[in-house]
Each structure stands twice: as structure tokens, then as C-alpha cells.
Design an enzyme around this catalytic site. Sequence first.
Site, PDB file in Angstrom:
ATOM      1  N   GLU A 164       0.075  -0.828   0.394  1.00 16.65           N
ATOM      2  CA  GLU A 164       0.090   0.150   0.318  1.00 16.65           C
ATOM      3  C   GLU A 164       0.863   1.246   0.492  1.00 16.65           C
ATOM      4  O   GLU A 164       0.998   2.322   0.594  1.00 16.65           O
ATOM      5  CB  GLU A 164      -0.922  -0.283   1.441  1.00 16.65           C
ATOM      6  CG  GLU A 164      -1.600  -1.247   0.882  1.00 16.65           C
ATOM      7  CD  GLU A 164      -2.918  -1.305   2.223  1.00 16.65           C
ATOM      8  OE1 GLU A 164      -2.556  -0.475   3.632  1.00 16.65           O
ATOM      9  OE2 GLU A 164      -4.025  -1.928   1.916  1.00 16.65           O
ATOM     10  N   GLU A 369      -5.090  -8.202   1.114  1.00 17.47           N
ATOM     11  CA  GLU A 369      -6.033  -8.271   2.644  1.00 17.47           C
ATOM     12  C   GLU A 369      -7.711  -7.543   2.491  1.00 17.47           C
ATOM     13  O   GLU A 369      -8.827  -7.421   2.051  1.00 17.47           O
ATOM     14  CB  GLU A 369      -5.780  -6.771   2.726  1.00 17.47           C
ATOM     15  CG  GLU A 369      -4.084  -6.996   3.532  1.00 17.47           C
ATOM     16  CD  GLU A 369      -3.595  -6.069   4.364  1.00 17.47           C
ATOM     17  OE1 GLU A 369      -4.605  -4.864   4.695  1.00 17.47           O
ATOM     18  OE2 GLU A 369      -2.627  -5.973   3.908  1.00 17.47           O
TER      19      GLU A 369
HETATM   20  C1  BG6 Z   1      -4.138  -2.007   5.297  1.00 11.72           C
HETATM   21  C2  BG6 Z   1      -2.743  -2.267   6.623  1.00 11.72           C
HETATM   22  O1  BG6 Z   1      -4.383  -0.724   5.331  1.00 11.72           O
HETATM   23  O2  BG6 Z   1      -4.949  -2.306   6.706  1.00 11.72           O
HETATM   24  C3  BG6 Z   1      -2.928  -3.193   7.570  1.00 11.72           C
HETATM   25  O3  BG6 Z   1      -2.064  -2.909   4.936  1.00 11.72           O
HETATM   26  C4  BG6 Z   1      -3.302  -2.848   8.995  1.00 11.72           C
HETATM   27  O4  BG6 Z   1      -1.407  -3.096   7.923  1.00 11.72           O
HETATM   28  C5  BG6 Z   1      -4.979  -2.592   7.798  1.00 11.72           C
HETATM   29  O5  BG6 Z   1      -3.803  -3.665   9.674  1.00 11.72           O
HETATM   30  C6  BG6 Z   1      -6.509  -2.502   8.834  1.00 11.72           C
HETATM   31  O6  BG6 Z   1      -6.327  -1.308   8.858  1.00 11.72           O
HETATM   32  P1  BG6 Z   1      -6.555  -1.622  10.983  1.00 11.72           P
HETATM   33  O7  BG6 Z   1      -6.005   0.089  11.126  1.00 11.72           O
HETATM   34  O8  BG6 Z   1      -7.544  -1.653  11.344  1.00 11.72           O
HETATM   35  O9  BG6 Z   1      -4.941  -1.865  11.370  1.00 11.72           O
END
Ligand code: BG6
Length: 468
Positions: A164, A369
Amino acid sequence: MNTIFPKDFLWGASSSAFQIEGAWDEDGKKMTVADYNSFKKSDIQADTKVASDFYHHFEEDIDLMKELGMKTYRFSISWARIIPDGDGEVNQKGIDFYNKVINKLIECNIEPFVTLYHFDLPFTLVEKYNGWESRETVYAYERFAKICFKEFGDRVKYWQPHNEQNLIVRVEERINIYDEKDPLKIDKMRAQMDYNMCLAHAIAVNACHEMIRNSKIGAAVSSSVTYPLTCNPEDVCASRMNDNFKVYYMLDMHFYGEYPGYYLKYLKERDIMPYIEPEDKDILKRAKMDFIAVNYYRTNCAEALPVDDNHPYGTREGAVDFNLYGLFKMSMNPRLKASEYGASIDPSGLRVALNEYWQRYHLPLIITENGLGTPDVLEDGKVHDDYRIDYLREHINACALAIEDGVEMLGYCPWSFMDLLSSAQGFRKRYGLVYTNRTDHDILGLERIKKDSFYWYKKVIETNGKLE
Ligand code: BG6
């Protein structure tokens, strides 16, 4: 079992080094930007010191991945474990750790899917060069990437250069801009860092193809699907521009080796054009990605945002969901429900995103993700996370619909395999299929507990995507 998913579809799950490993200064590792930022919040939430303690539990964790039936595991390598100062001595103990992880995955028939840099730049590079602002960091990254390709490339076929990049650059803390307050200087620094990361990406793509036969490498994008807030044509234009400035300016650079016109116009008018060396062009043009990895959590709306006396064209407001005067202003979608942490839940938006990326670039897509962050409750040794099952079911169904639409998909990896350190909410906000028994302030026993979603997802994998 016949489903729309290809028979070699990579069902998996994801994580990243600083969010699971712990052992932040063990066996030679030094501090990273992710450590530094997390330590600033140590008194209010968990930090990277122990996290989920994967460093000491990886065998047990990979056994659970095998039990789940995972075909792939998407994880990241901590640069500062391999080269503690970023560009100094190589730390053999770091290489040994990832060799153990990779060998265990292979033994369990799980394809390793490796990100080289997931928010955790070695902090020494910040002290020496202000991180990505300097080309020295690009050269340090090149060396790190090549070391990883050489050490692990005989077993690792799938790679992502950065996680990202398009999100990293929006958050000052992630790109280690701590003291500068002048917005124009910040934008200039950001544009240079962004460009340098694009160059590093291209160098990694080229080196990966040269060093590893049959390797596959591609960008991981924090996806953005933006709906016009109204059907006013100005708002439609604003919504497209929001996606352009959040995602496509970067993907176009990775794909075509040059920035698109609207982004060049912004850089020129704002007078923040990054420094580019003539030979970069060839490096950027030669770099051909094999896939695009999509990280998908939510969608948003946008409307037009005219300039005013105090806000000339290109003035930025906000961080992750920033607004740009003269271009767009973002807002939540009033028609969608949101998670308790404010992410609009929108499975249809995933189908839209997949179709868009496919139509624009005709590269295979993999979700690296996608998940729901909630404060799960452990009761009598169980976690009944039906809400997560619903979320995953609907998003996997959106992938099935996209495949029917003609999109080529390689796999699906929900975030996350186990509960881990969420950036803003520590261990209060959980994403895992496996519960990590700890709280923000108490390490407890760190036991791994399979949630209901674990058993549900296991069946999905067994049936190659049959959804119950
Ligand atoms: C993504 C990242 O943008 O979002 C992760 O690659 C991150 O590292 C995930 O954990 C969820 O976001 P957050 O802020 O809830 O941890």
C-alpha cells in the site's frame, strides 16, 4: 467440487511482520518506523514489542494454517531483521528466521507470498537520509530486495515490493514526517518519497524477474472505490478524481512507467515536481508487474470542492481520506452501514473494484487483504464471530461475481490469519480467524484460539469456494 473459482485458486490469509512478530529487538533486529510510532502509544495500547509473538510461536501458527487448509500465506519480511540499519551489515539470524518460516510453510504445502516492505522502514534510514526522501533509501531497498531474492527465491515465487504505497504516503507518521509544519514543504517531500518508492518498486520488479525464474511480482494497492455523492456531473468528476489521486496515479506509474496527465498537472501547479534522473525512465518502463494485489476494506463518496481564497488549487486537507481543493471532498456513504470503527461495509464495491482494475490493466488480481475489525469476545474458550462470517461470505461472493464478469483472479487472502496489532486500535480491534489471547495491556497466555470463522473458512477452502 465445482465452483466458479479456478481449481488452483490461492485461498489464504494475511499478516505483516510488525503486527505479529514481536521480538522487536531480538537476534539483532533494530527499530523500525512502525516500532517508533507504536512506542509513542505504548501507554494507551499494545505496541510492537510482543504483538502476537509469532517470532516464538511460528511453528504452532503454521500448523494452524495447515489445519485451515491454506494454499498460500501472505506475510512480510522485516527489513530491519535482515539489515538492522537498513543499508549496513546483514544479520544472518534474521535470514535464518525467515528461512525457518518459509521451510515450515513449504513442508505444510503452503505457498509463501512475501511482501518486502509493509510500513516498517528501518529507523536508521530515517536518521541518516530522512527515509524515502533520499535516493540512498532506494539503493538500500534495492540491496535488501536482492538479498531476499537471493536467499529465499529458490522457494518463494510470489512477491510484493511494498504494501500500500498509495496509503503510506498519505500518512505523515508512516513516511516519518514528524517536525515539518509547512504544508507545501510536506507535499513536496511526500511527492519525492512517493516517486522514490515507485522507482524502488520498479527496481524490485526488474530484479525479481532477473533473479528468480518463474517469479511473479506485483503491487499491493489500498483500493478506493468512490461513488459520486450526487448525480451532479461535477460530483461524478470529483469521484473519479478521488480514485485517480488515491490509486490510479500510482498504478499507472507502476504499469506504464509514467505519471498520468492530471497528476503531472497537480505536481507542476503546486510546484512540487520530484527530482527524477534521466535513466529512471528506462527502469520504470521495463518493470512489468505480473499481477495486482488488492487490499479492500471499504468505499466512500466524493463531491466537488471548489478553491477559495484560503485554499488554492491542490491544497490538501486530512490524511488517509484527504480532500483536494479544486478536485474533490470525501464523505461516508449514507446508504451503507459501517463497522464500529467507521469502515463502510460494501461487498458490491469489491466487485466494482475488481472489474475496474481488470478492465484498466488486464492483469490477474489477488486479494491480499479484506476483513472486518471488531472487538471480539472470548467466552468459554470460544469466539462466536458470525458477523465476520457474514462479512467474508459476502465479499467472497463478490469475488465469485467478478469472476463471472470475466475478471481473472488468482486468490483471496483475508486480513488477517490471527489477531494482530491494528495500527490505530491495538488489540481492541481484531481481524483474525484465530484469536490471540492477549489484551492491549496484558500479554496473558498468548494462546491461539480458533474462532467460528476459522471453521467456516476451512469449509470454504475445502469446497473451493462453496458458500454456506
Ligand atoms: C491495511 C494495512 O491498510 O489495513 C494493514 O495493510 C492494517 O497493515 C489494515 O492492519 C487494517 O487497518 P487497521 O488500522 O485497522 O489496522
